[in-house]
Design a protein around this motif. Structure first.
Motif, PDB file in Angstrom:
ATOM      1  N   UNK A 190       0.837  -1.200   0.000  1.00 31.81           N
ATOM      2  CA  UNK A 190       0.000   0.000   0.000  1.00 31.81           C
ATOM      3  C   UNK A 190       0.881   1.263   0.000  1.00 31.81           C
ATOM      4  N   UNK A 191       2.124   1.101   0.440  1.00 34.20           N
ATOM      5  CA  UNK A 191       3.064   2.236   0.479  1.00 34.20           C
ATOM      6  C   UNK A 191       3.205   2.890  -0.889  1.00 34.20           C
ATOM      7  N   UNK A 192       3.109   2.054  -1.918  1.00 36.45           N
ATOM      8  CA  UNK A 192       3.387   2.553  -3.273  1.00 36.45           C
ATOM      9  C   UNK A 192       2.353   3.559  -3.774  1.00 36.45           C
ATOM     10  N   UNK A 193       1.148   3.526  -3.206  1.00 42.13           N
ATOM     11  CA  UNK A 193       0.118   4.455  -3.706  1.00 42.13           C
ATOM     12  C   UNK A 193       0.066   5.739  -2.879  1.00 42.13           C
ATOM     13  N   UNK A 194       0.876   5.804  -1.858  1.00 40.97           N
ATOM     14  CA  UNK A 194       0.835   6.992  -0.987  1.00 40.97           C
ATOM     15  C   UNK A 194       1.909   7.991  -1.402  1.00 40.97           C
ATOM     16  N   UNK A 227      12.266   0.893   8.612  1.00 42.53           N
ATOM     17  CA  UNK A 227      12.882   1.749   7.583  1.00 42.53           C
ATOM     18  C   UNK A 227      13.409   0.906   6.419  1.00 42.53           C
ATOM     19  N   UNK A 228      14.082  -0.177   6.743  1.00 40.35           N
ATOM     20  CA  UNK A 228      14.670  -1.011   5.687  1.00 40.35           C
ATOM     21  C   UNK A 228      13.591  -1.621   4.801  1.00 40.35           C
ATOM     22  N   UNK A 229      12.490  -2.046   5.428  1.00 40.95           N
ATOM     23  CA  UNK A 229      11.416  -2.647   4.633  1.00 40.95           C
ATOM     24  C   UNK A 229      10.723  -1.584   3.768  1.00 40.95           C
ATOM     25  N   UNK A 232      12.932  -0.940   0.852  1.00 43.71           N
ATOM     26  CA  UNK A 232      12.852  -2.060  -0.091  1.00 43.71           C
ATOM     27  C   UNK A 232      11.570  -1.975  -0.919  1.00 43.71           C
ATOM     28  N   UNK A 233      10.438  -1.723  -0.280  1.00 46.36           N
ATOM     29  CA  UNK A 233       9.152  -1.654  -0.991  1.00 46.36           C
ATOM     30  C   UNK A 233       9.107  -0.482  -1.973  1.00 46.36           C
ATOM     31  N   UNK A 234       9.795   0.596  -1.638  1.00 49.22           N
ATOM     32  CA  UNK A 234       9.701   1.799  -2.471  1.00 49.22           C
ATOM     33  C   UNK A 234      10.882   1.963  -3.419  1.00 49.22           C
ATOM     34  N   UNK A 235      11.851   1.054  -3.336  1.00 54.91           N
ATOM     35  CA  UNK A 235      13.034   1.164  -4.198  1.00 54.91           C
ATOM     36  C   UNK A 235      13.889   2.374  -3.836  1.00 54.91           C
ATOM     37  N   UNK A 236      13.936   2.700  -2.562  1.00 54.30           N
ATOM     38  CA  UNK A 236      14.757   3.820  -2.084  1.00 54.30           C
ATOM     39  C   UNK A 236      15.882   3.280  -1.206  1.00 54.30           C
ATOM     40  N   UNK A 237      16.856   4.145  -0.910  1.00 60.69           N
ATOM     41  CA  UNK A 237      17.890   3.738   0.041  1.00 60.69           C
ATOM     42  C   UNK A 237      17.392   4.036   1.459  1.00 60.69           C
ATOM     43  N   UNK A 238      18.072   3.418   2.430  1.00 59.01           N
ATOM     44  CA  UNK A 238      17.702   3.656   3.832  1.00 59.01           C
ATOM     45  C   UNK A 238      17.834   5.139   4.168  1.00 59.01           C
TER      46      UNK A 238
END
Ligand SMILES: [Zn+2]
Ligand SMILES: [Zn+2]
Length: 258
Positions: A190-194, A227-229, A232-238
Protein backbone atom coordinates in the motif's frame (compact mmCIF):
# COMPACT_ATOMS: atom_id res chain seq x y z
CA UNK A 1 18.15 10.23 11.52
CA UNK A 2 15.24 7.95 12.35
CA UNK A 3 11.97 9.46 13.54
CA UNK A 4 9.19 7.59 15.32
CA UNK A 5 5.85 9.29 14.62
CA UNK A 6 3.80 7.08 16.95
CA UNK A 7 5.20 5.36 20.02
CA UNK A 8 3.99 4.55 23.52
CA UNK A 9 7.02 4.85 25.78
CA UNK A 10 4.38 6.06 28.24
CA UNK A 11 3.17 2.43 28.44
CA UNK A 12 3.84 0.52 31.66
CA UNK A 13 5.95 -1.92 29.64
CA UNK A 14 8.74 0.70 29.89
CA UNK A 15 8.33 1.66 33.53
CA UNK A 16 11.34 -0.29 34.74
CA UNK A 17 13.95 0.54 32.12
CA UNK A 18 12.95 3.72 30.25
CA UNK A 19 16.44 5.22 30.70
CA UNK A 20 18.21 2.32 29.04
CA UNK A 21 15.56 2.09 26.30
CA UNK A 22 16.09 5.78 25.60
CA UNK A 23 19.87 5.38 25.41
CA UNK A 24 19.46 2.40 23.12
CA UNK A 25 17.26 4.53 20.83
CA UNK A 26 19.91 7.26 20.66
CA UNK A 27 22.58 4.69 19.86
CA UNK A 28 20.45 3.35 17.01
CA UNK A 29 20.05 6.81 15.50
CA UNK A 30 16.49 7.57 16.59
CA UNK A 31 16.35 11.36 16.84
CA UNK A 32 12.64 12.07 17.29
CA UNK A 33 9.98 10.15 19.23
CA UNK A 34 6.34 11.21 19.49
CA UNK A 35 4.56 9.36 22.31
CA UNK A 36 0.84 9.06 21.79
CA UNK A 37 -1.67 8.84 24.60
CA UNK A 38 -4.86 6.80 24.96
CA UNK A 39 -6.41 8.24 28.16
CA UNK A 40 -5.84 10.88 30.78
CA UNK A 41 -3.15 9.06 32.77
CA UNK A 42 -1.14 8.15 29.65
CA UNK A 43 -1.40 11.77 28.45
CA UNK A 44 0.04 12.98 31.77
CA UNK A 45 2.82 10.41 31.58
CA UNK A 46 3.65 11.33 27.98
CA UNK A 47 3.98 14.96 29.06
CA UNK A 48 6.35 13.98 31.87
CA UNK A 49 8.55 12.05 29.41
CA UNK A 50 8.60 14.99 27.00
CA UNK A 51 9.77 17.26 29.80
CA UNK A 52 12.51 14.83 30.75
CA UNK A 53 13.87 13.85 27.33
CA UNK A 54 15.13 16.27 24.70
CA UNK A 55 13.84 14.66 21.56
CA UNK A 56 10.47 13.44 22.80
CA UNK A 57 7.14 15.04 22.01
CA UNK A 58 3.62 13.90 22.87
CA UNK A 59 -0.04 13.85 21.99
CA UNK A 60 -3.10 13.80 24.25
CA UNK A 61 -6.39 12.04 23.60
CA UNK A 62 -8.91 9.31 24.42
CA UNK A 63 -8.52 6.13 22.37
CA UNK A 64 -11.76 4.37 21.31
CA UNK A 65 -10.80 1.41 23.56
CA UNK A 66 -10.70 3.74 26.56
CA UNK A 67 -13.82 5.79 25.85
CA UNK A 68 -15.82 3.54 28.15
CA UNK A 69 -13.78 4.37 31.24
CA UNK A 70 -13.25 8.09 30.50
CA UNK A 71 -14.56 10.51 33.13
CA UNK A 72 -16.64 13.53 32.29
CA UNK A 73 -13.90 16.05 32.99
CA UNK A 74 -11.08 14.11 31.32
CA UNK A 75 -11.39 16.04 28.07
CA UNK A 76 -11.04 19.34 29.97
CA UNK A 77 -7.94 17.99 31.70
CA UNK A 78 -6.49 16.98 28.32
CA UNK A 79 -7.14 20.45 26.90
CA UNK A 80 -5.01 21.87 29.73
CA UNK A 81 -2.20 19.34 29.07
CA UNK A 82 -2.31 20.15 25.35
CA UNK A 83 -1.16 23.71 26.03
CA UNK A 84 2.34 22.36 26.82
CA UNK A 85 4.84 23.43 24.17
CA UNK A 86 5.84 19.82 23.42
CA UNK A 87 2.28 18.65 22.78
CA UNK A 88 2.20 18.29 19.00
CA UNK A 89 -1.18 16.69 18.22
CA UNK A 90 -4.46 15.34 19.53
CA UNK A 91 -4.68 11.54 19.54
CA UNK A 92 -4.88 8.78 19.24
CA UNK A 93 -8.59 8.96 18.56
CA UNK A 94 -10.94 7.13 16.22
CA UNK A 95 -12.96 3.94 15.98
CA UNK A 96 -12.03 0.33 16.62
CA UNK A 97 -14.71 -2.21 15.69
CA UNK A 98 -12.27 -5.12 15.76
CA UNK A 99 -12.29 -5.29 19.55
CA UNK A 100 -15.36 -3.16 20.32
CA UNK A 101 -14.06 -2.49 23.85
CA UNK A 102 -16.34 0.57 24.03
CA UNK A 103 -19.90 0.69 22.62
CA UNK A 104 -19.86 2.02 19.05
CA UNK A 105 -22.09 5.02 19.75
CA UNK A 106 -19.79 6.04 22.54
CA UNK A 107 -16.72 5.64 20.28
CA UNK A 108 -18.38 7.82 17.64
CA UNK A 109 -19.31 10.46 20.21
CA UNK A 110 -15.76 10.74 21.54
CA UNK A 111 -14.33 10.75 18.03
CA UNK A 112 -16.54 13.64 16.87
CA UNK A 113 -15.99 15.63 20.07
CA UNK A 114 -12.22 15.27 19.86
CA UNK A 115 -12.12 16.32 16.20
CA UNK A 116 -13.87 19.51 17.25
CA UNK A 117 -11.52 20.09 20.21
CA UNK A 118 -8.37 19.53 18.11
CA UNK A 119 -9.69 22.02 15.59
CA UNK A 120 -10.39 24.60 18.30
CA UNK A 121 -6.83 24.16 19.53
CA UNK A 122 -5.37 24.19 15.97
CA UNK A 123 -3.72 20.80 16.57
CA UNK A 124 -3.26 18.00 14.03
CA UNK A 125 -5.12 14.73 14.64
CA UNK A 126 -3.68 11.22 15.04
CA UNK A 127 -6.25 8.63 14.01
CA UNK A 128 -6.65 4.99 14.99
CA UNK A 129 -9.15 3.29 12.68
CA UNK A 130 -9.72 -0.43 12.61
CA UNK A 131 -12.48 -2.23 10.73
CA UNK A 132 -14.54 0.93 10.96
CA UNK A 133 -13.71 2.81 7.79
CA UNK A 134 -17.30 3.34 6.71
CA UNK A 135 -18.42 5.05 9.91
CA UNK A 136 -15.10 6.89 10.10
CA UNK A 137 -15.70 8.22 6.58
CA UNK A 138 -19.08 9.59 7.58
CA UNK A 139 -17.69 11.34 10.64
CA UNK A 140 -14.69 12.74 8.76
CA UNK A 141 -16.89 13.92 5.88
CA UNK A 142 -19.23 15.64 8.28
CA UNK A 143 -16.29 17.38 9.94
CA UNK A 144 -14.25 18.14 6.85
CA UNK A 145 -14.12 21.84 7.72
CA UNK A 146 -12.43 20.90 11.01
CA UNK A 147 -9.54 18.92 9.51
CA UNK A 148 -7.34 21.75 8.33
CA UNK A 149 -4.53 21.16 10.82
CA UNK A 150 -3.49 17.80 9.40
CA UNK A 151 -4.59 14.19 9.85
CA UNK A 152 -2.32 11.20 10.43
CA UNK A 153 -3.64 7.69 9.97
CA UNK A 154 -1.43 5.52 12.12
CA UNK A 155 -0.88 1.82 11.37
CA UNK A 156 -3.08 2.08 8.28
CA UNK A 157 -4.62 -1.28 7.39
CA UNK A 158 -7.26 -0.33 4.81
CA UNK A 159 -7.27 -0.79 1.06
CA UNK A 160 -5.15 1.03 -1.52
CA UNK A 161 -8.29 2.71 -2.92
CA UNK A 162 -9.25 4.07 0.46
CA UNK A 163 -5.70 5.31 1.09
CA UNK A 164 -5.91 7.32 -2.15
CA UNK A 165 -9.38 8.52 -1.25
CA UNK A 166 -8.35 9.76 2.20
CA UNK A 167 -5.37 11.52 0.71
CA UNK A 168 -7.49 13.23 -1.93
CA UNK A 169 -10.21 14.27 0.52
CA UNK A 170 -8.31 15.03 3.71
CA UNK A 171 -4.63 15.24 2.68
CA UNK A 172 -3.90 12.43 5.17
CA UNK A 173 -0.43 11.41 6.30
CA UNK A 174 0.22 7.70 6.92
CA UNK A 175 2.60 6.14 9.42
CA UNK A 176 3.74 2.56 8.98
CA UNK A 177 5.34 0.27 11.52
CA UNK A 178 6.22 -3.36 12.16
CA UNK A 179 3.10 -4.59 10.33
CA UNK A 180 4.73 -3.84 6.95
CA UNK A 181 7.45 -6.38 7.78
CA UNK A 182 4.80 -9.11 8.25
CA UNK A 183 3.94 -9.09 4.53
CA UNK A 184 5.65 -11.38 2.11
CA UNK A 185 8.33 -9.55 0.15
CA UNK A 186 6.58 -9.96 -3.18
CA UNK A 187 3.18 -8.62 -2.07
CA UNK A 188 2.23 -5.28 -3.58
CA UNK A 189 2.52 -2.71 -0.86
CA UNK A 190 0.00 0.00 0.00
CA UNK A 191 3.06 2.24 0.48
CA UNK A 192 3.39 2.55 -3.27
CA UNK A 193 0.12 4.45 -3.71
CA UNK A 194 0.83 6.99 -0.99
CA UNK A 195 2.41 10.29 -1.90
CA UNK A 196 6.01 10.34 -0.65
CA UNK A 197 5.47 13.59 1.21
CA UNK A 198 2.86 11.83 3.35
CA UNK A 199 4.85 8.83 4.62
CA UNK A 200 6.04 8.42 8.19
CA UNK A 201 7.71 5.68 10.23
CA UNK A 202 6.23 4.48 13.52
CA UNK A 203 6.73 1.71 16.06
CA UNK A 204 3.45 1.77 18.04
CA UNK A 205 5.73 0.23 20.68
CA UNK A 206 5.44 -1.83 22.85
CA UNK A 207 3.18 -3.42 20.19
CA UNK A 208 3.69 -4.30 16.49
CA UNK A 209 7.22 -5.64 16.85
CA UNK A 210 8.85 -6.06 13.42
CA UNK A 211 10.18 -9.32 12.00
CA UNK A 212 12.35 -11.09 13.21
CA UNK A 213 11.53 -10.07 16.80
CA UNK A 214 7.78 -10.73 16.82
CA UNK A 215 6.57 -11.73 20.27
CA UNK A 216 9.14 -9.52 22.01
CA UNK A 217 8.58 -6.01 23.29
CA UNK A 218 8.90 -3.40 20.55
CA UNK A 219 10.98 -0.24 21.07
CA UNK A 220 12.02 2.64 18.77
CA UNK A 221 15.48 1.06 18.69
CA UNK A 222 13.98 -1.49 16.24
CA UNK A 223 12.71 1.21 13.87
CA UNK A 224 15.59 0.57 11.47
CA UNK A 225 13.91 -2.71 10.50
CA UNK A 226 10.77 -0.84 9.41
CA UNK A 227 12.88 1.75 7.58
CA UNK A 228 14.67 -1.01 5.69
CA UNK A 229 11.42 -2.65 4.63
CA UNK A 230 9.94 0.68 3.54
CA UNK A 231 13.10 1.36 1.53
CA UNK A 232 12.85 -2.06 -0.09
CA UNK A 233 9.15 -1.65 -0.99
CA UNK A 234 9.70 1.80 -2.47
CA UNK A 235 13.03 1.16 -4.20
CA UNK A 236 14.76 3.82 -2.08
CA UNK A 237 17.89 3.74 0.04
CA UNK A 238 17.70 3.66 3.83
CA UNK A 239 19.09 7.20 3.96
CA UNK A 240 16.46 8.41 1.49
CA UNK A 241 13.69 6.97 3.67
CA UNK A 242 15.19 8.58 6.78
CA UNK A 243 15.42 11.98 5.09
CA UNK A 244 11.94 11.76 3.63
CA UNK A 245 10.27 10.70 6.87
CA UNK A 246 12.25 13.27 8.83
CA UNK A 247 10.98 16.08 6.61
CA UNK A 248 7.45 14.71 6.81
CA UNK A 249 7.39 14.38 10.59
CA UNK A 250 8.71 17.94 10.95
CA UNK A 251 6.00 19.26 8.63
CA UNK A 252 3.11 17.21 10.04
CA UNK A 253 3.77 17.87 13.73
CA UNK A 254 5.23 21.37 13.01
CA UNK A 255 8.28 20.53 15.09
CA UNK A 256 10.18 23.52 13.77
CA UNK A 257 7.75 25.76 15.65
CA UNK A 258 8.22 23.90 18.97
ZN1 LIG B 1 -3.62 2.72 17.44
ZN1 LIG C 1 -0.84 3.46 19.19
Amino acid sequence: MLSDAHAHLNDKAFDNDIMSVYEDCLNKGVGIIVNSAWDRASSEKALELAEKYDNMYFTVGIHPHNAIEAKENDLYALIELSRHNKCVAWGEVGLDYHYDFSPRDMQKGFFGDQIAIANELSLPLVLHLREAYQDANEILDKNIDKLNNGVLLHCYSGSMELARDYYNKFGCYYSFGGAITFNKNNKKSVLEVISKDRLLLETDCPYMTPVPFRGERNTPALLGLVRDRMACDLGLTAVEVENLTYQNIQRFYRLGEK
